[in-house]
Design an enzyme around this catalytic site. Structure first.
Site, PDB file in Angstrom:
ATOM      1  N   ALA A 121      73.739 -17.375  -0.269  1.00 32.22           N
ATOM      2  CA  ALA A 121      73.153 -17.136   1.054  1.00 32.22           C
ATOM      3  C   ALA A 121      73.608 -18.187   2.066  1.00 32.22           C
ATOM      4  O   ALA A 121      74.135 -17.848   3.140  1.00 32.22           O
ATOM      5  CB  ALA A 121      71.626 -17.150   0.954  1.00 32.22           C
ATOM      6  N   ASP A 178      67.209 -14.928  -1.158  1.00 30.69           N
ATOM      7  CA  ASP A 178      66.140 -14.935  -2.162  1.00 30.69           C
ATOM      8  C   ASP A 178      64.900 -15.682  -1.663  1.00 30.69           C
ATOM      9  O   ASP A 178      63.799 -15.438  -2.148  1.00 30.69           O
ATOM     10  CB  ASP A 178      66.633 -15.582  -3.467  1.00 30.69           C
ATOM     11  N   ARG A 233      80.423 -15.510 -11.058  1.00 34.20           N
ATOM     12  CA  ARG A 233      79.713 -16.099  -9.925  1.00 34.20           C
ATOM     13  C   ARG A 233      80.408 -17.348  -9.401  1.00 34.20           C
ATOM     14  O   ARG A 233      80.448 -17.596  -8.204  1.00 34.20           O
ATOM     15  CB  ARG A 233      78.321 -16.545 -10.347  1.00 34.20           C
ATOM     16  N   GLU A 277      72.231 -29.294   0.469  1.00 29.09           N
ATOM     17  CA  GLU A 277      71.994 -28.766  -0.870  1.00 29.09           C
ATOM     18  C   GLU A 277      71.404 -29.876  -1.742  1.00 29.09           C
ATOM     19  O   GLU A 277      71.901 -30.994  -1.755  1.00 29.09           O
ATOM     20  CB  GLU A 277      73.331 -28.246  -1.437  1.00 29.09           C
ATOM     21  N   GLN A 278      70.372 -29.521  -2.507  1.00 26.62           N
ATOM     22  CA  GLN A 278      69.704 -30.548  -3.324  1.00 26.62           C
ATOM     23  C   GLN A 278      70.561 -31.040  -4.490  1.00 26.62           C
ATOM     24  O   GLN A 278      70.430 -32.178  -4.922  1.00 26.62           O
ATOM     25  CB  GLN A 278      68.374 -30.012  -3.845  1.00 26.62           C
ATOM     26  N   TYR A 320      80.422  -6.354 -18.714  1.00 22.74           N
ATOM     27  CA  TYR A 320      81.592  -5.993 -17.904  1.00 22.74           C
ATOM     28  C   TYR A 320      82.616  -7.116 -17.921  1.00 22.74           C
ATOM     29  O   TYR A 320      82.303  -8.269 -18.216  1.00 22.74           O
ATOM     30  CB  TYR A 320      81.212  -5.628 -16.470  1.00 22.74           C
TER      31      TYR A 320
HETATM   32  P1  FAD Z   1      70.170 -19.257  -4.793  1.00 18.03           P
HETATM   33  O1  FAD Z   1      71.394 -18.774  -5.436  1.00 18.03           O
HETATM   34  O2  FAD Z   1      68.968 -19.500  -5.649  1.00 18.03           O
HETATM   35  O3  FAD Z   1      70.545 -20.601  -4.020  1.00 18.03           O
HETATM   36  C1  FAD Z   1      69.560 -21.452  -3.495  1.00 18.03           C
HETATM   37  C2  FAD Z   1      70.165 -22.835  -3.331  1.00 18.03           C
HETATM   38  O4  FAD Z   1      69.218 -23.661  -2.656  1.00 18.03           O
HETATM   39  C3  FAD Z   1      70.483 -23.515  -4.657  1.00 18.03           C
HETATM   40  O5  FAD Z   1      71.782 -24.047  -4.616  1.00 18.03           O
HETATM   41  C4  FAD Z   1      69.414 -24.599  -4.768  1.00 18.03           C
HETATM   42  O6  FAD Z   1      69.856 -25.731  -5.492  1.00 18.03           O
HETATM   43  C5  FAD Z   1      69.167 -24.920  -3.306  1.00 18.03           C
HETATM   44  N1  FAD Z   1      67.839 -25.492  -3.047  1.00 18.03           N
HETATM   45  C6  FAD Z   1      66.653 -25.089  -3.550  1.00 18.03           C
HETATM   46  N2  FAD Z   1      65.661 -25.852  -3.078  1.00 18.03           N
HETATM   47  C7  FAD Z   1      66.230 -26.748  -2.244  1.00 18.03           C
HETATM   48  C8  FAD Z   1      65.713 -27.792  -1.440  1.00 18.03           C
HETATM   49  N3  FAD Z   1      64.392 -28.074  -1.394  1.00 18.03           N
HETATM   50  N4  FAD Z   1      66.569 -28.515  -0.687  1.00 18.03           N
HETATM   51  C9  FAD Z   1      67.903 -28.251  -0.711  1.00 18.03           C
HETATM   52  N5  FAD Z   1      68.450 -27.282  -1.469  1.00 18.03           N
HETATM   53  C10 FAD Z   1      67.612 -26.526  -2.207  1.00 18.03           C
HETATM   54  N6  FAD Z   1      72.990  -9.843  -7.280  1.00 18.03           N
HETATM   55  C11 FAD Z   1      74.017  -8.973  -7.050  1.00 18.03           C
HETATM   56  O7  FAD Z   1      74.301  -8.643  -5.887  1.00 18.03           O
HETATM   57  N7  FAD Z   1      74.746  -8.446  -8.072  1.00 18.03           N
HETATM   58  C12 FAD Z   1      74.463  -8.741  -9.378  1.00 18.03           C
HETATM   59  O8  FAD Z   1      75.143  -8.248 -10.274  1.00 18.03           O
HETATM   60  C13 FAD Z   1      73.384  -9.634  -9.651  1.00 18.03           C
HETATM   61  N8  FAD Z   1      73.077  -9.955 -10.922  1.00 18.03           N
HETATM   62  C14 FAD Z   1      72.025 -10.762 -11.158  1.00 18.03           C
HETATM   63  C15 FAD Z   1      71.655 -11.018 -12.476  1.00 18.03           C
HETATM   64  C16 FAD Z   1      70.571 -11.797 -12.739  1.00 18.03           C
HETATM   65  C17 FAD Z   1      70.161 -11.982 -14.179  1.00 18.03           C
HETATM   66  C18 FAD Z   1      69.815 -12.389 -11.684  1.00 18.03           C
HETATM   67  C19 FAD Z   1      68.615 -13.246 -11.952  1.00 18.03           C
HETATM   68  C20 FAD Z   1      70.180 -12.157 -10.364  1.00 18.03           C
HETATM   69  C21 FAD Z   1      71.257 -11.332 -10.086  1.00 18.03           C
HETATM   70  N9  FAD Z   1      71.622 -11.038  -8.777  1.00 18.03           N
HETATM   71  C22 FAD Z   1      72.650 -10.172  -8.540  1.00 18.03           C
HETATM   72  C23 FAD Z   1      70.872 -11.640  -7.644  1.00 18.03           C
HETATM   73  C24 FAD Z   1      71.601 -12.807  -6.993  1.00 18.03           C
HETATM   74  O9  FAD Z   1      72.075 -13.679  -7.989  1.00 18.03           O
HETATM   75  C25 FAD Z   1      70.677 -13.568  -6.042  1.00 18.03           C
HETATM   76  O10 FAD Z   1      70.026 -12.658  -5.201  1.00 18.03           O
HETATM   77  C26 FAD Z   1      71.463 -14.566  -5.164  1.00 18.03           C
HETATM   78  O11 FAD Z   1      72.246 -15.431  -5.965  1.00 18.03           O
HETATM   79  C27 FAD Z   1      70.518 -15.391  -4.312  1.00 18.03           C
HETATM   80  O12 FAD Z   1      71.257 -16.300  -3.509  1.00 18.03           O
HETATM   81  P2  FAD Z   1      70.532 -17.395  -2.625  1.00 18.03           P
HETATM   82  O13 FAD Z   1      71.614 -18.219  -2.027  1.00 18.03           O
HETATM   83  O14 FAD Z   1      69.524 -16.743  -1.726  1.00 18.03           O
HETATM   84  O15 FAD Z   1      69.667 -18.263  -3.655  1.00 18.03           O
END
Ligand code: FAD
Length: 385
Positions: A11, A293, A104, A30-31, A213
């Site tokens: 994201a 997320d 990933r 990033e933490q 896959y």
């Molecule tokens: P995250 O990837 O959780 O990143 C959040 C970041 O914020 C992390 O780096 C964390 O360290 C950082 N952070 C947290 N708290 C703090 C803080 N206080 N200060 C600073 N940094 C912080 N999606 C698909 O589209 N296709 C798929 O095939 C798919 N397969 C999946 C399979 C599984 C088993 C799971 C669980 C999920 C899957 N997803 C898939 C969903 C997808 O992985 C997530 O929706 C996506 O990675 C979320 O991204 P994000 O950046 O919002 O959150």
């Protein structure tokens, strides 16, 4: 506009690229001490590929992705084919963009490179957000290491256990879904010819299923094995699992599955618990807004969690560019994204209902798993907001 992004996952990185594309500046905090994507494989559907292509990443994605020609559903025990979905050229013909599967880390690395190409100093590691304050012109984030960052806008891209969400809206526990997932990346050379010829598949079992896959130019296979449990205490994505543990749950699956489990390197087997949340009613408060997320974590059964995150990023970047002021922009972003996130969340949960059924007892998994293709029409760059 200068934007402070908390979180360097898919994201935060996609948002930084999109904001820059529209002429803004962004800094990511990033933490973690290093940028490392946990998890293994990822399916990127045409709706999300289209966004990444629009952001100039087509050649890079083409190089890291595998494009499955077909995805099949199998009976867990007999291995009988229950359904086949044509993908490959059909997806391109129907949606104008491919369905890709990739590691990933490869997607994450591609996004990091693109952010750093725009501004090499824009990613700040070892910055854990612990506080927020409003300023005369925007918002301020305070980090555990004592640093402070200010922006016109602060975006919480910090995942399912978002600190920004908690700081802005208060504490809400994610919901444990009673499903756990095992995963591994298995080098293809450890597998027999039968597997190498086999396409991307989902094996439906009683209160469980097993997804596999190819990734990395078909040199490795990603698998995800989902099973029901009563309780779950552990936290994190990288909890080691053992072959015995996985085989205890999937030992009565057909040989494609059991061979794949046995072929997994011991150090590559992990497990974690699956949580989701209701999509938040309100996504922003003044200069603070949630994305990805942090706003709408969902179950993985649709493979669209990251897709929704990637779309969010482009829509937010467009909104702050196209709308006359921040308040209108954040309202437009939420209005554009909330119904779609809700739909994806509910459909993911609905797909999870196979955990409460047996593949021999009614229902047509093929139909159910096929009908959500409507998400793929969405064109985040051009949809009116
Ligand atoms: P995250 O990837 O959780 O990143 C959040 C970041 O914020 C992390 O780096 C964390 O360290 C950082 N952070 C947290 N708290 C703090 C803080 N206080 N200060 C600073 N940094 C912080 N999606 C698909 O589209 N296709 C798929 O095939 C798919 N397969 C999946 C399979 C599984 C088993 C799971 C669980 C999920 C899957 N997803 C898939 C969903 C997808 O992985 C997530 O929706 C996506 O990675 C979320 O991204 P994000 O950046 O919002 O959150």
């Amino acid at each position: 506009m200068h934007v402070v992004i908390v979180g360097g996952g898919i994201a935060g990185l996609t948002l930084a690229i999109a904001l820059r594309r529209f002429g803004h500046t962004a800094a990511i905090y990033e933490q973690a001490d290093e940028l490392r994507e946990a998890g293994a494989g990822l399916t990127v559907w045409p709706n999300a590929c289209r966004v990444l292509f629009d952001l100039g990443l087509k050649d890079k994605l083409d190089a890291i992705a595998v494009e499955p020609p077909v995805q099949k559903i199998f009976h867990y025990r007999s291995g009988e084919e229950l359904h086949a979905f044509e993908r490959g050229t059909k997806m391109r013909a129907d949606y104008g963009a491919p369905l890709y599967q990739m590691h990933r880390q490869d997607l994450h690395g591609t996004l990091i490179d693109a952010v750093r190409e725009g501004d090499p100093a824009s990613i700040h590691l070892s910055h854990r957000a612990v506080g927020i304050e409003r300023t005369a012109t925007g918002g301020r984030v305070v980090f555990a290491n004592g640093a402070v960052a200010e922006g016109d806008l602060v975006v919480g891209c910090d995942g399912i256990r978002s600190s920004i969400r908690e700081l802005v809206f208060g504490h809400e526990e994610p919901l444990f879904t009673n499903v756990i997932a095992y995963r591994a990346v298995v080098p293809a050379e450890r597998l027999g010819d039968a597997f190498r010829a086999d396409p991307t598949g989902i094996h439906l079992g009683p209160q469980s299923n097993f997804v596999h896959y190819f990734i990395r130019n078909r040199t490795a296979v990603n698998f995800l094995a989902f099973a029901l449990v009563d309780t779950w205490e552990e936290e994190g994505w990288r909890i080691p699992a053992t072959h015995d543990e996985v085989l205890a749950r999937f030992g009565d699956y057909n040989a494609i599955v059991t061979d794949l489990i046995r072929a997994a390197p011991a150090e590559a087997l992990f497990k974690w618990g699956l949580f989701d949340r209701e999509v938040r009613e309100i996504w922003s408060d003044g200069p603070f807004v949630l994305l990805g997320d942090a706003a709408h974590p969902m179950l993985p059964f649709l493979g669209q969690g990251a897709g929704m995150v990637i779309e969010d990023a482009l829509i937010l970047a467009r909104a702050v560019t196209e709308k006359p002021d921040l308040r209108t922009a954040l309202a437009a972003y939420q209005a554009a994204r909330k119904p779609r996130a809700n739909y994806a969340l509910r459909t993911s949960r609905e797909h999870g209902r196979y955990f409460n059924s047996h593949p021999d007892e009614g229902g047509s998994p093929g139909e159910a798993l096929g009908h959500t293709l409507d998400l793929n029409d969405y064109d985040a760059m051009r949809v009116p907001i």
